[in-house]
Design an enzyme around this catalytic site. Structure first.
Site, mmCIF file in Angstrom:
data_model
loop_
_atom_site.group_PDB
_atom_site.id
_atom_site.type_symbol
_atom_site.label_atom_id
_atom_site.label_comp_id
_atom_site.label_asym_id
_atom_site.label_seq_id
_atom_site.Cartn_x
_atom_site.Cartn_y
_atom_site.Cartn_z
ATOM 1 N N GLY A 101 23.537 2.173 10.026
ATOM 2 C CA GLY A 101 24.076 3.350 9.689
ATOM 3 C C GLY A 101 23.979 3.859 8.247
ATOM 4 N N GLN A 149 16.841 -0.170 8.573
ATOM 5 C CA GLN A 149 17.151 -0.861 9.969
ATOM 6 C C GLN A 149 18.231 -1.708 9.706
ATOM 7 O OE1 GLN A 149 15.970 0.680 12.634
ATOM 8 N NE2 GLN A 149 17.045 -0.742 14.096
ATOM 9 N N ALA A 176 -19.775 20.249 -3.210
ATOM 10 C CA ALA A 176 -19.301 19.707 -4.361
ATOM 11 C C ALA A 176 -19.953 20.032 -5.555
ATOM 12 C CB ALA A 176 -19.635 18.249 -3.884
ATOM 13 N N GLU A 209 -5.621 7.364 -9.900
ATOM 14 C CA GLU A 209 -4.379 7.989 -9.340
ATOM 15 C C GLU A 209 -4.172 6.883 -8.081
ATOM 16 O OE1 GLU A 209 -4.900 11.942 -7.763
ATOM 17 O OE2 GLU A 209 -2.821 11.770 -6.904
#
Ligand SMILES: Cc1cc2nc3c(=O)[nH]c(=O)nc-3n(C[C@H](O)[C@H](O)[C@H](O)COP(=O)(O)OP(=O)(O)OC[C@H]3O[C@@H](n4cnc5c(N)ncnc54)[C@H](O)[C@@H]3O)c2cc1C
Length: 387
Positions: free
Chosen positions: A349, A345, A187, A251
């Site tokens: 389809g 779900q 680092a 972030e």
């Protein structure tokens, strides 16, 4: 829309009238300038460059940045309101592409000189230049301290060699905030350089084809004896790692917000569908198993959002929340994993067919628990605090 969430009524302790006004402006912008075009942009693998300019013109890009560099100062909940409305458009790629500046610019704000801020922040907030953050390398992203791209000082230049990958907005970024190795291993040998895409020795791959976030351009970037002026060094040499770690907090917060809104959208879609679709002569919401599933989904989304807001408020108050933001990101991602899965779900389809929002939410969701630090890396951070 099903009545599961109303920021004005439910979240008054976080969002006041001026946040609501910003939210409304962004929502109108999204409905006019983004929603009608999303399918085409997802197909093209990018959105038009002029969207940055349009977003800048109404203050989306500058939200939360100092006025001196063209920003609109405000607390963290203004940024959250903007991020939520962008995600509500229904394309994680557009939100990620327009939002990439929010991971690329904060290190400049934290470590840069006034000259660097004027040069590298102002044009980005004005929508004239595109900025990206480049940390991840083909050989590894989680182990940031071990990155391999080198920058060797020669006179007034750093000579950069190596490559970065999976860089959001990397295909057409004008400048990247890039983590490089200027010192020894670990680092303590890492610095941050602003590298402009016009620098000789800088090149990019074709756009990378992804599971989700398809409307954002993602690329690998190569440095071949790329000569970067020494004046583009951010902060002190070999001190870049600490600026990066600080940047990750913002972030991770945004990724948690994205996960919560992704889950919210999937929940709304599922409730609507369950109210219309019939099987065995009954609406889906008439089956107790579906009702309870929707209730569990709604509960998880609400709990996750409240926790994220609570951590955001503490960050805004200047409190150290490294452990908590890692928890918030992981929790929000686990909720969006579950809720997008169950929403598909419930759609059966149709949930797997392109053109259905839940199908895209399911794909877009997948990156959230990988980007900005994986679930496993978050757990290591939390473990370091509690064990
Ligand atoms: C769409 C997309 C956009 C992205 N945008 C950017 C960007 O703009 N800028 C940028 O710099 N990067 C970006 N990334 C990269 C992202 O941050 C990395 O993918 C992420 O940090 C993981 O790195 P990796 O892919 O190299 O996985 P690796 O580090 O190789 O990890 C592989 C697996 O091993 C696990 N693992 C690793 N270390 C440990 C450990 N100590 N303990 C337990 N498990 C471990 C990980 O959790 C993961 O499951 C993006 C990625 C994607 C997919």
């Amino acid at each position: 829309m099903p009545n599961t969430f109303n920021q004005q009524a439910d979240c008054q302790q976080y969002f006041g009238k001026s946040h609501d006004a910003v939210r409304q402006t962004v929502r109108e912008f999204v409905n006019k300038e983004i929603v009608p075009f999303i399918d085409a942009w997802e197909e093209a693998g990018e959105f038009p460059r002029r969207l940055y300019q349009k977003a800048a013109d109404i203050g989306i890009l500058g939200m939360g940045y100092p006025e001196a560099y063209g920003g609109i100062p405000g607390d963290i909940f203004f940024k959250i309101a903007v991020a939520e409305e962008l995600v509500r458009a229904g394309s994680g790629g557009v939100a990620a592409g327009l939002g990439a500046l929010n991971i690329a610019l904060p290190p400049i704000l934290t470590a840069g000189t006034d000259e660097q801020k004027k040069r590298f922040i102002t044009p980005v907030l004005a929508g004239k230049k595109i900025a990206a953050l480049a940390i991840t390398e083909p050989g590894g992203g989680s182990d940031v301290a071990n990155l391999q791209t080198t920058a060797v000082r020669k006179d007034d230049y750093f000579v950069v060699n190596g490559s970065k990958t999976f860089i959001t907005s990397g295909y057409r970024a004008d400048q990247i905030t890039c983590a490089v190795r200027t010192g020894g291993p670990g680092a303590h040998g890492i610095s941050l350089l602003i590298i402009e895409s016009t620098t000789p020795g800088y090149s990019v791959s074709e756009k990378l084809k992804k599971t989700g976030w398809r409307a954002s351009d993602t690329a690998q970037i190569f440095f071949d004896d790329c000569r970067v002026p020494a004046e583009n060094l951010l902060g002190e040499e070999n001190m870049g790692f600490y600026t990066l770690m600080e940047n990750f907090q913002g972030e991770r917060l945004v990724l948690a917000v994205m996960a919560n809104m992704t889950a919210q959208l999937a929940l709304e879609e599922a409730i609507n569908y369950a109210g219309g679709r019939e099987a065995f002569g009954r609406k889906l919401k008439g089956f107790q198993v579906t009702r309870h599933k929707l209730v569990d989904m709604a509960t998880l989304v609400e709990v996750s959002r409240e926790f994220t807001y609570r951590i955001a408020a503490k960050i805004d108050a200047g409190m150290n929340q490294i452990k908590e933001i890692s928890m918030a990101k992981n929790f929000a991602c686990s909720v969006s994993d579950k809720v997008t899965y169950e929403a598909v779900q419930i759609f059966g389809g149709y949930g797997t067919m392109q053109g259905y929002l839940v199908e895209r939410l399911y794909r877009d969701n997948r990156i959230l628990s990988i980007g900005g630090g994986t679930t496993e890396v978050m757990k290591e951070i939390i473990a370091n605090f509690i064990l």
